[in-house]
Design an enzyme around this catalytic site. Structure first.
Site, PDB file in Angstrom:
ATOM      1  N   LYS A 177       0.898  -1.170   0.000  1.00 21.72           N
ATOM      2  CA  LYS A 177       0.000   0.000   0.000  1.00 21.72           C
ATOM      3  C   LYS A 177       0.927   1.208   0.000  1.00 21.72           C
ATOM      4  O   LYS A 177       1.375   1.672   1.052  1.00 21.72           O
ATOM      5  CB  LYS A 177      -0.891  -0.022   1.246  1.00 21.72           C
ATOM      6  N   GLU A 180      -0.284   7.496  -1.354  1.00 20.51           N
ATOM      7  CA  GLU A 180      -1.220   7.965  -2.382  1.00 20.51           C
ATOM      8  C   GLU A 180      -0.711   9.233  -3.067  1.00 20.51           C
ATOM      9  O   GLU A 180      -1.259   9.664  -4.068  1.00 20.51           O
ATOM     10  CB  GLU A 180      -2.610   8.203  -1.761  1.00 20.51           C
ATOM     11  N   CYS A 285      13.950  10.687   6.048  1.00 19.43           N
ATOM     12  CA  CYS A 285      13.872  10.311   7.460  1.00 19.43           C
ATOM     13  C   CYS A 285      15.247  10.365   8.106  1.00 19.43           C
ATOM     14  O   CYS A 285      15.355  10.412   9.319  1.00 19.43           O
ATOM     15  CB  CYS A 285      13.325   8.906   7.583  1.00 19.43           C
TER      16      CYS A 285
HETATM   17  P1  NAD Z   1       2.517   9.260   6.776  1.00 14.17           P
HETATM   18  O1  NAD Z   1       2.632   8.660   8.123  1.00 14.17           O
HETATM   19  O2  NAD Z   1       1.587  10.405   6.580  1.00 14.17           O
HETATM   20  O3  NAD Z   1       2.045   8.146   5.710  1.00 14.17           O
HETATM   21  C1  NAD Z   1       2.681   6.897   5.608  1.00 14.17           C
HETATM   22  C2  NAD Z   1       1.685   5.877   5.076  1.00 14.17           C
HETATM   23  O4  NAD Z   1       0.608   5.745   6.002  1.00 14.17           O
HETATM   24  C3  NAD Z   1       1.058   6.251   3.736  1.00 14.17           C
HETATM   25  O5  NAD Z   1       0.940   5.084   2.958  1.00 14.17           O
HETATM   26  C4  NAD Z   1      -0.300   6.815   4.123  1.00 14.17           C
HETATM   27  O6  NAD Z   1      -1.281   6.599   3.141  1.00 14.17           O
HETATM   28  C5  NAD Z   1      -0.640   6.048   5.381  1.00 14.17           C
HETATM   29  N1  NAD Z   1      -1.406   6.854   6.336  1.00 14.17           N
HETATM   30  C6  NAD Z   1      -1.326   8.201   6.548  1.00 14.17           C
HETATM   31  N2  NAD Z   1      -2.164   8.565   7.524  1.00 14.17           N
HETATM   32  C7  NAD Z   1      -2.814   7.463   7.939  1.00 14.17           C
HETATM   33  C8  NAD Z   1      -3.796   7.203   8.932  1.00 14.17           C
HETATM   34  N3  NAD Z   1      -4.282   8.177   9.690  1.00 14.17           N
HETATM   35  N4  NAD Z   1      -4.210   5.943   9.096  1.00 14.17           N
HETATM   36  C9  NAD Z   1      -3.707   4.950   8.347  1.00 14.17           C
HETATM   37  N5  NAD Z   1      -2.783   5.131   7.385  1.00 14.17           N
HETATM   38  C10 NAD Z   1      -2.327   6.366   7.184  1.00 14.17           C
HETATM   39  O7  NAD Z   1       3.998   9.638   6.309  1.00 14.17           O
HETATM   40  P2  NAD Z   1       4.442  10.422   4.999  1.00 14.17           P
HETATM   41  O8  NAD Z   1       4.082  11.856   5.152  1.00 14.17           O
HETATM   42  O9  NAD Z   1       4.040   9.699   3.768  1.00 14.17           O
HETATM   43  O10 NAD Z   1       6.035  10.261   5.117  1.00 14.17           O
HETATM   44  C11 NAD Z   1       6.831  11.094   5.890  1.00 14.17           C
HETATM   45  C12 NAD Z   1       7.092  10.504   7.263  1.00 14.17           C
HETATM   46  O11 NAD Z   1       7.690   9.225   7.149  1.00 14.17           O
HETATM   47  C13 NAD Z   1       8.074  11.321   8.095  1.00 14.17           C
HETATM   48  O12 NAD Z   1       7.599  11.371   9.415  1.00 14.17           O
HETATM   49  C14 NAD Z   1       9.364  10.517   8.021  1.00 14.17           C
HETATM   50  O13 NAD Z   1      10.264  10.706   9.084  1.00 14.17           O
HETATM   51  C15 NAD Z   1       8.834   9.148   7.991  1.00 14.17           C
HETATM   52  N6  NAD Z   1       9.813   8.221   7.449  1.00 14.17           N
HETATM   53  C16 NAD Z   1      10.479   7.419   8.327  1.00 14.17           C
HETATM   54  C17 NAD Z   1      11.428   6.548   7.868  1.00 14.17           C
HETATM   55  C18 NAD Z   1      12.181   5.660   8.802  1.00 14.17           C
HETATM   56  O14 NAD Z   1      12.937   4.863   8.321  1.00 14.17           O
HETATM   57  N7  NAD Z   1      11.997   5.737  10.101  1.00 14.17           N
HETATM   58  C19 NAD Z   1      11.692   6.467   6.488  1.00 14.17           C
HETATM   59  C20 NAD Z   1      10.983   7.292   5.618  1.00 14.17           C
HETATM   60  C21 NAD Z   1      10.031   8.157   6.116  1.00 14.17           C
END
Ligand code: NAD
Length: 500
Positions: A177, A180, A285
């Site tokens: 997944k 989006e 990240c």
């Molecule tokens: P996000 O948490 O908004 O989204 C990640 C995924 O979760 C997406 O597929 C999204 O559709 C889904 N999602 C979003 N909100 C949701 C909800 N309320 N319920 C269920 N699913 C949901 O993150 P993002 O904005 O896409 O990415 C940036 C974030 O990811 C930053 O916080 C970054 O630090 C983190 N990140 C961490 C690592 C790591 O290795 N720790 C690596 C890359 C990115």
């Protein structure tokens, strides 16, 4: 232009593209602000179909020999390498990062595929003969079944490849997944897996938002969930999926510090920190978002960073010469502008302000220029919050101990770096810092594929990091066989079975 006239990014379920959906999201080009495609959003019924397809795919795929599985991975690796430029182009068009950066992302993902090609070696069990008279034991590692990956926007190819190559090589079926916001890279990878000979249903893609995610987390046919994204969502994923009996690794957000000691070479440190803070517009990240200057290092570092900021070329990711692209969406831009505003309001010293940056010919792009705050203190929101944009904050510490304490008190624990020419200080830092990935004169210490990637504290919910040896452990479960081949019955024994 209405969204219905746009090309649809489809689901990939059981080897077929499914364009129909009851809801769709919009995909934008961050450099122009234009809506370029729409993406199908999965309902619970679509997720049911994907899990059914993956369950059938698992039957077919897990029955294939290790050699066949490795051959599919080798073929996929060749297709990925041959089409890396095309994948990078698609990433840049939807994410906004520069072409070079997108190529780098593909390369790091490809390295995990190469690691997965050798998974047979890591799946070997152990064997002991004669653990008791006439009794032998051996151990097996077997796949879990249907594994799910839920991934963030910032690495639309690499982060999925932290997961599915190893999950597949271990014999699982996989449902991805993706974010989006930049969903198209996932379909190119699905095509190449199919071309490489993966059976239908062994790899599936469902797009969507919370509705799709919740259906996956609670589905009885799903065995494991790997998540990478922000900390609040990671916590929700971990709690929901574990309470539904799944194995979960949920990687969250970060606030990565770089400690600069007075003995460090200021130019070396400033080059490294500026690259790590502003590359990909800070949407990594492992980005350095907080620099901690120790003692007299502060003023010289601030000036050296200003010089780097002034030289950054902001522009469309696909354009030759751009060093920093736009943010991924208009909402992300607004959020980052708000964080800068808050920093100013709290009294941080704004040394470089990226709020008014505009790129000629691309006025509607989601631009924020490199921004530098100095004299930030730990209670300010620019320190406490993950900004996830091109905003670097500089803090001052009097001693190494004070700097280390600051890093260790931060609730996140993804990565941290130290810049020094003194081996003893570096070793002290390496031993005592409470993060999962440490850099010594290396600003973004992303481990190679044969090590494991992951943080501590609020940056990881779960026990096992991704890829490397821990990835193999995550995607398999152990079994120990104890066997005996007696030649004749010797009578029942009602004591506790102790092997002699
Ligand atoms: P996000 O948490 O908004 O989204 C990640 C995924 O979760 C997406 O597929 C999204 O559709 C889904 N999602 C979003 N909100 C949701 C909800 N309320 N319920 C269920 N699913 C949901 O993150 P993002 O904005 O896409 O990415 C940036 C974030 O990811 C930053 O916080 C970054 O630090 C983190 N990140 C961490 C690592 C790591 O290795 N720790 C690596 C890359 C990115």
């Amino acid at each position: 232009m209405t969204t219905t006239a746009l090309e649809t990014v489809a689901h990939w379920i059981g080897g077929e593209r499914l364009h129909e959906a009851s809801r769709y999201g919009e995909v934008t080009d961050p450099a122009t602000g234009a809506v370029t495609r729409r993406v199908a959003f999965a309902s619970a019924a679509d997720v049911d179909r994907a899990v059914a397809a993956a369950t059938a795919g698992f039957e077919a795929w897990s029955a294939q020999s290790l050699t066949r599985r490795a051959n599919v991975m080798f073929k996929f690796r060749e297709l990925l390498a041959a089409n890396a430029a095309e994948l990078a182009r698609v990433i840049t068009a939807e994410h906004g990062k520069t072409t070079d950066d997108a190529r780098g992302e593909v390369q790091r993902g490809l390295e995990v595929v190469e690691f997965a090609c050798g998974a047979a070696h890591l799946l070997k069990g152990e064997a002991s003969e004669a653990v008791a008279t006439g009794v032998d034991s051996h151990s097996l590692r077997q796949p879990l079944g249907v594994s799910v990956g839920i991934t963030p926007f910032n690495f639309p190819a690499m982060v999925p490849m932290w997961m599915f190559p190893l999950a597949l090589a271990c014999g699982n079926a996989f449902i991805l997944k993706p974010s989006e916001k930049d969903p198209s890279a996932s379909l190119l990878m699905a095509d190449w897996l199919a071309e490489a000979g993966l059976p239908d249903g062994a790899f599936n893609v469902v797009h969507g938002d919370r509705e799709a995610v919740e259906a996956l987390l609670t589905h009885p046919g799903v065995a494991s969930v790997s998540f990478v994204g922000s900390t609040p969502v990671a916590r929700f994923i971990y709690e929901t999926a574990t309470s539904h009996g799944k194995r979960v690794q949920a990687l969250g957000g970060a606030k990565n510090h770089a400690v600069v000691m007075p003995d460090a070479d200021v130019d070396i440190a400033a080059d490294a920190i500026a690259s790590a803070a502003y590359g990909s517009a800070g949407q990594r990240c492992m980005a350095i978002s907080a620099a901690v200057a120790v003692g007299p290092a502060g003023d010289a570092l601030a000036e050296a960073l200003e010089a780097r900021v002034d030289a950054v070329r902001v522009g469309p990711g696909a354009e030759e010469g751009s060093q920093m692209g736009p943010l991924v969406t208009g909402a992300a831009r607004e959020r980052v502008l708000g964080a800068i505003e808050a920093g100013v309001g709290e009294g941080a010293e704004l040394r470089r302000d990226g709020r008014d940056v505009s790129v000629p010919g691309h006025e509607d792009g989601f631009w924020v220029g490199p921004t530098l705050f100095d004299r930030v203190t730990p209670e300010m929101s620019v320190y406490r919050d993950e900004i996830f944009g091109p905003v670097l904050i500089l803090l001052r510490a009097s001693t190494f101990e004070e700097a280390l304490d600051l890093v260790n008190r931060n609730p996140y624990g993804n990565g941290a770096a130290i810049f020094t020419t003194d081996g003893r200080t570096a070793r002290e830092f390496e031993q005592r810092v409470q993060v999962g990935m440490v850099g010594v004169n290396v600003p973004i210490p992303v481990p190679m594929a044969y090590y494991s990637f992951g943080g501590w504290k609020q940056s990881l919910f779960g026990d096992l990091h991704v890829h490397g040896r821990e990835g193999v452990l995550f995607y398999t479960r152990g079994k120990v066989v104890t066997e005996r081949w007696p030649d004749q019955a010797r009578g029942a024994d009602y004591g506790f079975p102790a092997h002699k």
